[in-house]
Design a protein around this motif. Sequence first.
Motif, mmCIF file in Angstrom:
data_model
loop_
_atom_site.group_PDB
_atom_site.id
_atom_site.type_symbol
_atom_site.label_atom_id
_atom_site.label_comp_id
_atom_site.label_asym_id
_atom_site.label_seq_id
_atom_site.Cartn_x
_atom_site.Cartn_y
_atom_site.Cartn_z
ATOM 1 N N CYS A 8 0.818 -1.206 0.000
ATOM 2 C CA CYS A 8 0.000 0.000 0.000
ATOM 3 C C CYS A 8 0.856 1.263 0.000
ATOM 4 C CB CYS A 8 -0.952 -0.013 1.189
ATOM 5 S SG CYS A 8 -0.161 -0.309 2.773
ATOM 6 N N ASP A 9 1.999 1.223 0.700
ATOM 7 C CA ASP A 9 2.864 2.409 0.725
ATOM 8 C C ASP A 9 3.506 2.641 -0.631
ATOM 9 O OD1 ASP A 9 4.189 0.018 1.270
ATOM 10 O OD2 ASP A 9 5.821 1.003 2.326
ATOM 11 N N ASP A 10 3.882 1.579 -1.335
ATOM 12 C CA ASP A 10 4.440 1.721 -2.679
ATOM 13 C C ASP A 10 3.408 2.292 -3.644
ATOM 14 O OD1 ASP A 10 6.802 0.656 -1.761
ATOM 15 O OD2 ASP A 10 6.383 -1.354 -2.507
ATOM 16 N N PHE A 11 2.164 1.823 -3.526
ATOM 17 C CA PHE A 11 1.100 2.330 -4.384
ATOM 18 C C PHE A 11 0.897 3.829 -4.158
ATOM 19 C CE2 PHE A 11 -3.295 3.552 -5.091
ATOM 20 C CZ PHE A 11 -3.492 3.130 -6.397
ATOM 21 N N ALA A 12 0.792 4.239 -2.887
ATOM 22 C CA ALA A 12 0.556 5.645 -2.565
ATOM 23 C C ALA A 12 1.697 6.522 -3.071
ATOM 24 C CB ALA A 12 0.375 5.814 -1.055
ATOM 25 N N PHE A 13 2.927 6.077 -2.875
ATOM 26 C CA PHE A 13 4.063 6.874 -3.333
ATOM 27 C C PHE A 13 4.114 6.916 -4.860
ATOM 28 C CE2 PHE A 13 8.655 7.673 -4.096
ATOM 29 C CZ PHE A 13 8.689 8.932 -3.532
ATOM 30 N N SER A 14 3.752 5.832 -5.528
ATOM 31 C CA SER A 14 3.724 5.819 -6.994
ATOM 32 C C SER A 14 2.730 6.841 -7.531
ATOM 33 C CB SER A 14 3.363 4.420 -7.512
ATOM 34 O OG SER A 14 4.363 3.500 -7.164
ATOM 35 N N VAL A 15 1.572 6.955 -6.870
ATOM 36 C CA VAL A 15 0.584 7.943 -7.294
ATOM 37 C C VAL A 15 1.151 9.351 -7.123
ATOM 38 C CG1 VAL A 15 -1.694 8.925 -6.822
ATOM 39 C CG2 VAL A 15 -1.383 6.445 -6.838
ATOM 40 N N LEU A 16 1.841 9.593 -6.004
ATOM 41 C CA LEU A 16 2.476 10.900 -5.813
ATOM 42 C C LEU A 16 3.523 11.172 -6.883
ATOM 43 C CD1 LEU A 16 3.011 11.193 -1.953
ATOM 44 C CD2 LEU A 16 1.545 12.598 -3.390
ATOM 45 N N LEU A 17 4.320 10.169 -7.247
ATOM 46 C CA LEU A 17 5.334 10.338 -8.294
ATOM 47 C C LEU A 17 4.694 10.726 -9.619
ATOM 48 C CD1 LEU A 17 7.800 7.380 -7.669
ATOM 49 C CD2 LEU A 17 8.304 9.807 -7.504
ATOM 50 N N VAL A 36 -3.871 4.363 8.384
ATOM 51 C CA VAL A 36 -5.212 4.150 8.912
ATOM 52 C C VAL A 36 -5.308 2.763 9.525
ATOM 53 C CG1 VAL A 36 -6.257 5.704 7.229
ATOM 54 C CG2 VAL A 36 -6.146 3.274 6.745
ATOM 55 N N TRP A 37 -6.233 2.611 10.442
ATOM 56 C CA TRP A 37 -6.475 1.299 11.034
ATOM 57 C C TRP A 37 -7.055 0.382 9.974
ATOM 58 C CZ3 TRP A 37 -4.428 0.593 15.620
ATOM 59 C CH2 TRP A 37 -4.280 1.681 16.474
ATOM 60 N N SER A 38 -6.446 -0.768 9.799
ATOM 61 C CA SER A 38 -6.950 -1.734 8.835
ATOM 62 C C SER A 38 -8.240 -2.349 9.368
ATOM 63 C CB SER A 38 -5.908 -2.835 8.622
ATOM 64 O OG SER A 38 -6.465 -3.898 7.892
ATOM 65 N N HIS A 47 -1.989 0.033 7.272
ATOM 66 C CA HIS A 47 -2.372 0.305 5.891
ATOM 67 C C HIS A 47 -2.151 1.771 5.583
ATOM 68 C CE1 HIS A 47 -4.272 -0.444 2.112
ATOM 69 N NE2 HIS A 47 -5.092 0.567 2.296
ATOM 70 N N VAL A 48 -1.562 2.055 4.426
ATOM 71 C CA VAL A 48 -1.296 3.428 4.006
ATOM 72 C C VAL A 48 -2.295 3.825 2.928
ATOM 73 C CG1 VAL A 48 0.378 4.963 2.917
ATOM 74 C CG2 VAL A 48 1.150 3.243 4.547
ATOM 75 N N VAL A 49 -2.902 4.969 3.143
ATOM 76 C CA VAL A 49 -3.831 5.557 2.178
ATOM 77 C C VAL A 49 -3.301 6.933 1.833
ATOM 78 C CG1 VAL A 49 -6.182 6.401 1.858
ATOM 79 C CG2 VAL A 49 -5.789 4.292 3.118
ATOM 80 N N LEU A 50 -3.387 7.314 0.571
ATOM 81 C CA LEU A 50 -2.966 8.650 0.147
ATOM 82 C C LEU A 50 -4.154 9.588 0.203
ATOM 83 C CD1 LEU A 50 -0.964 10.642 -1.147
ATOM 84 C CD2 LEU A 50 -1.718 9.777 -3.366
#
Length: 91
Positions: A8-17, A36-38, A47-50
């Motif tokens: 999830c952290d890779d996905f969020a950072f990819s969207v920022l990139l 956020v709490w899963s 879990h990381v949410v952007l």
Amino acid sequence: RKTRVGDCDDFAFSVLLIRYGWIKALLLSMFSLKLVWSPQNGIIPRHVVLRDKGLYIDSTRQEWRKELYPHKKPIPLGPFAPLMIIWGLLH
């Protein structure tokens, strides 16, 4: 793709990139990534949410939305976000 497997952290950072480029994405990650709490685990936040421009996106629901659902209780990562991103890139 149909199977939404990935960090999830890779996905969020990819969207920022994609949205902002490398330097600005790294700086924004310190303020806009939310932990956020899963819904599967009410004890350990994992879990990381952007959140960007008032909308949320994450690896489980890959579209921009106003609500955080199905996740709850956002907790800012702050300076820990780049550490999680680096950890995700190394593993």
